[in-house]
Design a protein around this motif. Structure first.
Motif, PDB file in Angstrom:
ATOM      1  N   LEU A  39      51.867 -30.967  42.984  1.00 47.33           N
ATOM      2  CA  LEU A  39      52.151 -29.952  41.962  1.00 47.33           C
ATOM      3  C   LEU A  39      52.221 -28.566  42.581  1.00 47.33           C
ATOM      4  N   PRO A  40      53.134 -27.733  42.075  1.00 44.37           N
ATOM      5  CA  PRO A  40      53.101 -26.333  42.499  1.00 44.37           C
ATOM      6  C   PRO A  40      51.807 -25.677  42.019  1.00 44.37           C
ATOM      7  N   ASP A  41      51.317 -24.726  42.812  1.00 48.22           N
ATOM      8  CA  ASP A  41      50.045 -24.074  42.499  1.00 48.22           C
ATOM      9  C   ASP A  41      50.322 -22.832  41.650  1.00 48.22           C
ATOM     10  N   PRO A  42      49.834 -22.815  40.410  1.00 45.14           N
ATOM     11  CA  PRO A  42      50.102 -21.636  39.573  1.00 45.14           C
ATOM     12  C   PRO A  42      49.517 -20.362  40.176  1.00 45.14           C
ATOM     13  N   LEU A  43      48.506 -20.527  41.029  1.00 47.33           N
ATOM     14  CA  LEU A  43      47.853 -19.350  41.597  1.00 47.33           C
ATOM     15  C   LEU A  43      48.364 -18.998  42.996  1.00 47.33           C
ATOM     16  N   ALA A  44      49.506 -19.556  43.365  1.00 49.46           N
ATOM     17  CA  ALA A  44      50.177 -19.121  44.602  1.00 49.46           C
ATOM     18  C   ALA A  44      51.464 -18.425  44.168  1.00 49.46           C
ATOM     19  N   GLY A 330      60.759 -32.965  42.030  1.00 45.19           N
ATOM     20  CA  GLY A 330      60.005 -32.260  43.076  1.00 45.19           C
ATOM     21  C   GLY A 330      60.626 -30.911  43.432  1.00 45.19           C
ATOM     22  N   ALA A 331      61.907 -30.737  43.099  1.00 40.65           N
ATOM     23  CA  ALA A 331      62.587 -29.477  43.424  1.00 40.65           C
ATOM     24  C   ALA A 331      62.396 -28.415  42.346  1.00 40.65           C
ATOM     25  N   LEU A 332      61.822 -28.802  41.213  1.00 41.19           N
ATOM     26  CA  LEU A 332      61.588 -27.806  40.153  1.00 41.19           C
ATOM     27  C   LEU A 332      60.669 -26.693  40.662  1.00 41.19           C
ATOM     28  N   PRO A 333      60.992 -25.440  40.370  1.00 41.55           N
ATOM     29  CA  PRO A 333      60.118 -24.358  40.838  1.00 41.55           C
ATOM     30  C   PRO A 333      58.777 -24.329  40.104  1.00 41.55           C
ATOM     31  N   VAL A 334      58.698 -25.026  39.001  1.00 37.16           N
ATOM     32  CA  VAL A 334      57.463 -25.051  38.204  1.00 37.16           C
ATOM     33  C   VAL A 334      57.227 -26.471  37.712  1.00 37.16           C
ATOM     34  N   ASP A 335      56.022 -26.728  37.203  1.00 38.20           N
ATOM     35  CA  ASP A 335      55.817 -27.967  36.447  1.00 38.20           C
ATOM     36  C   ASP A 335      55.070 -27.601  35.169  1.00 38.20           C
TER      37      ASP A 335
END
Ligand code: GCU
Length: 427
Positions: A39-44, A330-335
């Motif tokens: 998962l992308p990290d919301p805090l990065a 996996g290429a989505l900039p967000v989840d």
């Protein structure tokens, strides 16, 4: 008279149908088969730097995430229309046996010089001794479907399905109260909350060409004045935008406390509610009931409905860019955990149903959990547990969560949790 056996079958049928949230072929329904994902990290932040304070979140990181959802998932939206009017079309001080005042009103606005109306049904508890907090949610089949109250105007709008009292895609008298099991109106009123609803199809009919008759054919620029073609936004964005117009109305009605608006949505309307809460911070509480793919459930987790499937069955729900992520989540900039994070620090409730596998109950939980670090920046506790809790055992503080027994629906159990959650956070 049907034979006793036939009578038994008829009696059991609704039960059998309820539990039959049947597994569609070609999708994953076993935890052990879910492919690994990160998962992308919301805090990065987008530049890789760490977000460590609530003010960094509010001042920059939140806008980055919101922008990704606008660009890649739901699209952009117009601003508040200049010509916005509210007309109360009927009022009854003594509705529901005196329990409530019933108001019906139209939210009227112009787009591209054309008039447009969304019809709102509002019950205000007569017991209120000041502006009442309100639960608002769209309905699937017209305002008349939420309660058998004969004073509710029968919707004249196009209806998606010819069931529950609809024929030729229009409501008939027998549609009154057809969806009332999802709306315990009296219970909500007795707890001191007003109830507001509108038919989402007033805003855009829910089919691939529905935009032609909906508000997406009316506006040509977004809130910043940039060109807005219909594929730059989406039905979900149109529906959520109109919810904001209803809040605009609340701000003018002294019977309603516009700072205590709890927004609830089921399924596709749960997706809509999450996005409405992300784009309009006036919603004080957001409730996602079985919203699944494109709602609370993680897109990268392939369990039940997938991005490719939802874009194929319901191409109009999302913007055109979202299609590029079919099979390529996996290429989505967000989840979707970041959609929940956009609601921080406001209270949000995510509810699943154990038989609603299509919506990926555990994916909804994991998403709620992965949003929790953002709440913690604000000193608020999120779901507070690491694993999906047992059935019918609600958890969480500022992010509430439960998985209840049964299938895809809104039940009294769900409402009991939402009312307690609202009492805790709004009273
Ligand atoms: C379909 C769709 C879901 C959606 C649901 C609903 O099942 O695949 O994504 O949530 O309809 O809105 O009822």
């Amino acid at each position: 008279m049907p034979s006793p056996r036939l009578a038994l079958l008829f009696a059991l049928l609704p039960m059998l149908m309820n539990t039959a949230d049947a597994r569609k072929k070609g999708f994953i329904y076993e935890e052990s088969e879910v492919p690994a994902y990160t998962l992308p990290d919301p805090l990065a932040a987008d530049d890789g730097s760490a977000v460590t304070t609530a003010s960094q979140w509010k001042e920059s990181r939140r806008a980055e995430i919101l922008n990704h959802f606008e660009q890649s998932v739901y699209g952009r939206r117009p601003g508040k229309p200049e010509a916005l009017e509210f007309t109360v079309t009927s009022e009854d001080e003594n509705a529901l046996g005196g329990l409530a005042r019933r108001k019906q009103l139209s939210v009227l606005f112009e787009g591209g010089g054309r008039p447009f109306a969304v019809h709102v049904l509002l019950y205000i508890p007569n017991s209120a001794n000041g502006p009442a907090p309100v639960f608002i949610g769209y309905n699937f089949n017209g305002n008349h479907s939420i309660h058998a109250d004969p004073g509710i105007d029968l919707s004249k709008s196009w209806m998606r399905k010819n069931d529950n009292g609809n024929a030729n895609h229009r409501a008939t008298e027998s549609a009154r109260g057809a969806g009332s099991s999802r709306w315990p109106v009296e219970t909500i009123l007795k707890r001191g909350y007003a109830v507001a609803t509108a038919y989402y199809g007033d805003v855009e009919p829910d089919h691939a060409n529905g935009w032609k008759d909906g508000i997406r054919s009316y506006y040509e620029t977004d809130a910043q004045g940039h060109a807005l073609k219909r594929e730059n936004w989406s039905a979900i964005t149109a529906w959520s935008w109109a919810l904001s117009r209803i809040v605009d109305y609340f701000e003018t009605d002294s019977d309603i406390d516009a700072e205590r608006v709890a927004l609830l949505g089921h399924s596709r309307l749960g997706k809509t509610s999450l996005w409405a809460g992300a784009t309009d911070e006036r919603f004080a509480i957001i409730i996602s009931n079985n919203s699944g793919c494109g709602g609370a459930a993680l897109s990268r987790r392939s369990f039940g409905e997938t991005v490719k499937q939802i874009n194929t069955s319901f191409p109009h729900w999302f913007n055109s860019s979202f299609k590029a992520f079919n099979g390529n989540e996996g290429a989505l900039p967000v989840d979707q955990h970041e959609l929940i994070a956009l609601l921080a620090p406001r209270p949000v409730y995510v509810a699943s149903a154990v038989e609603d596998e299509w919506a990926d109950p555990n994916g909804e939980f994991l998403s709620a959990k992965a949003a929790s670090p953002v709440y913690e920046l604000f000193g608020k506790k999120g779901v507070g547990v690491d694993m999906q809790p047992p059935i019918d055992s609600p958890v969480g503080d500022f992010i509430g969560y439960h998985v209840r027994s049964g299938g895809h629906a809104v039940t009294d159990f769900d409402w009991a949790q939402y009312l307690d959650f609202a009492d805790r956070h709004l009273k």
